[in-house]
Design an enzyme around this catalytic site. Structure first.
Site, PDB file in Angstrom:
ATOM      1  N   GLU A  45     146.878 -51.469 -79.327  1.00  0.00           N
ATOM      2  CA  GLU A  45     147.899 -50.647 -78.689  1.00  0.00           C
ATOM      3  C   GLU A  45     147.658 -49.197 -79.093  1.00  0.00           C
ATOM      4  O   GLU A  45     147.712 -48.856 -80.276  1.00  0.00           O
ATOM      5  CB  GLU A  45     149.293 -51.102 -79.115  1.00  0.00           C
ATOM      6  N   ASP A  56     160.587 -45.514 -83.013  1.00  0.00           N
ATOM      7  CA  ASP A  56     159.620 -45.432 -84.100  1.00  0.00           C
ATOM      8  C   ASP A  56     160.269 -44.985 -85.395  1.00  0.00           C
ATOM      9  O   ASP A  56     161.104 -44.075 -85.419  1.00  0.00           O
ATOM     10  CB  ASP A  56     158.494 -44.459 -83.733  1.00  0.00           C
TER      11      ASP A  56
END
Length: 253
Positions: A45, A56
């Protein structure tokens, strides 16, 4: 058949690695991908850095910020990957937020992904209903798989809807938190993994968030097809640079 679907048919647990493109150095992207494949990673990824990464945690946020400061842009990433299929055969996924894709033009972005050999996208802030109604036809046109996230709080009804409009795999977030915030899995997570497995969805699940070593990889894949490591790998890059990727992969399997 898409490379993601081919990989998922293999009789093995899938190890996927996430990294932020342009980190630790702007031009590390292609060599990092090559090194990860060489050391047995099954799927990669590639994080497209964005200034406001909602899902995140601090480790990935910091790497994304550093990549932007290094000069990473959507176009530079595409330029870096234009010849990647001459040397790499495993599935490649771009993971990023919808804003940069919208700015680039959704169809133009998808067309470019198809040209350079990207197999799928993970866009955490693109609602599944909006995707199904407005963008699925474009993704299908260019042979791209769009991968959706579920969490322990996602209702069974929504999970089944995601499953119905998906192909490839479902990204099973291990807990309701940001990346890099877990240390091992307890009974609650294991019950969740088993509950999803018992739903007998048409798409396999790959677990993300909280996997950082062989123990957590094995826990995550007891009921799922594979697991994704992001923050732990980026922490390794921060401490060791990009020259010791083999050492990291060996800690997982």
């Amino acid at each position: 058949m898409n490379r993601i679907e081919q990989k998922l048919q293999e009789d093995k647990k899938i190890l996927s690695i996430y990294f932020s493109a342009g980190f630790p150095n702007l031009n590390d992207t292609a060599s990092m991908i090559q090194e990860l494949e060489k050391n047995g990673v099954d799927l990669i990824e590639i994080g497209l850095p964005f200034s406001d990464p909602l899902a995140d945690g601090p480790t990935i946020q910091a790497s994304s910020t550093a990549a932007l400061q290094n000069g990473m842009t959507t176009q530079i990433l595409f330029d870096q990957l234009k010849d990647i299929r001459k040397t790499v055969s495993i599935p490649l996924i771009i993971m990023g937020y919808f804003n940069p894709m919208l700015q680039y033009g959704v169809e133009a972005f998808c067309q470019k992904c198809a040209e350079i050999g990207i197999d799928g996208l993970i866009i955490p802030d693109l609602p599944v209903a909006v995707y199904a109604e407005e963008y699925k036809a474009i993704f299908d046109k260019y042979g791209l798989i769009n991968i959706f996230l579920i969490t322990p709080q996602t209702s069974d009804e929504r999970i089944r809807f995601i499953d119905s409009v998906s192909s490839g795999f479902i990204y099973m977030v291990s807990s309701a938190s940001v990346t890099g915030s877990s240390a091992g899995f307890g009974n609650v997570q294991e019950d969740y993994f088993k509950r999803i497995a018992d739903m007998n969805l048409k798409n396999p699940q790959i677990v993300g968030f909280g996997i950082n070593n062989a123990e957590t990889f094995n826990q995550a894949t007891q009921y799922a097809k594979g697991a994704i490591i992001g923050s732990a790998f980026i922490k390794h890059l921060s401490e060791e640079g990009s020259g010791k990727i083999a050492d990291f992969v060996k800690t997982v399997r």
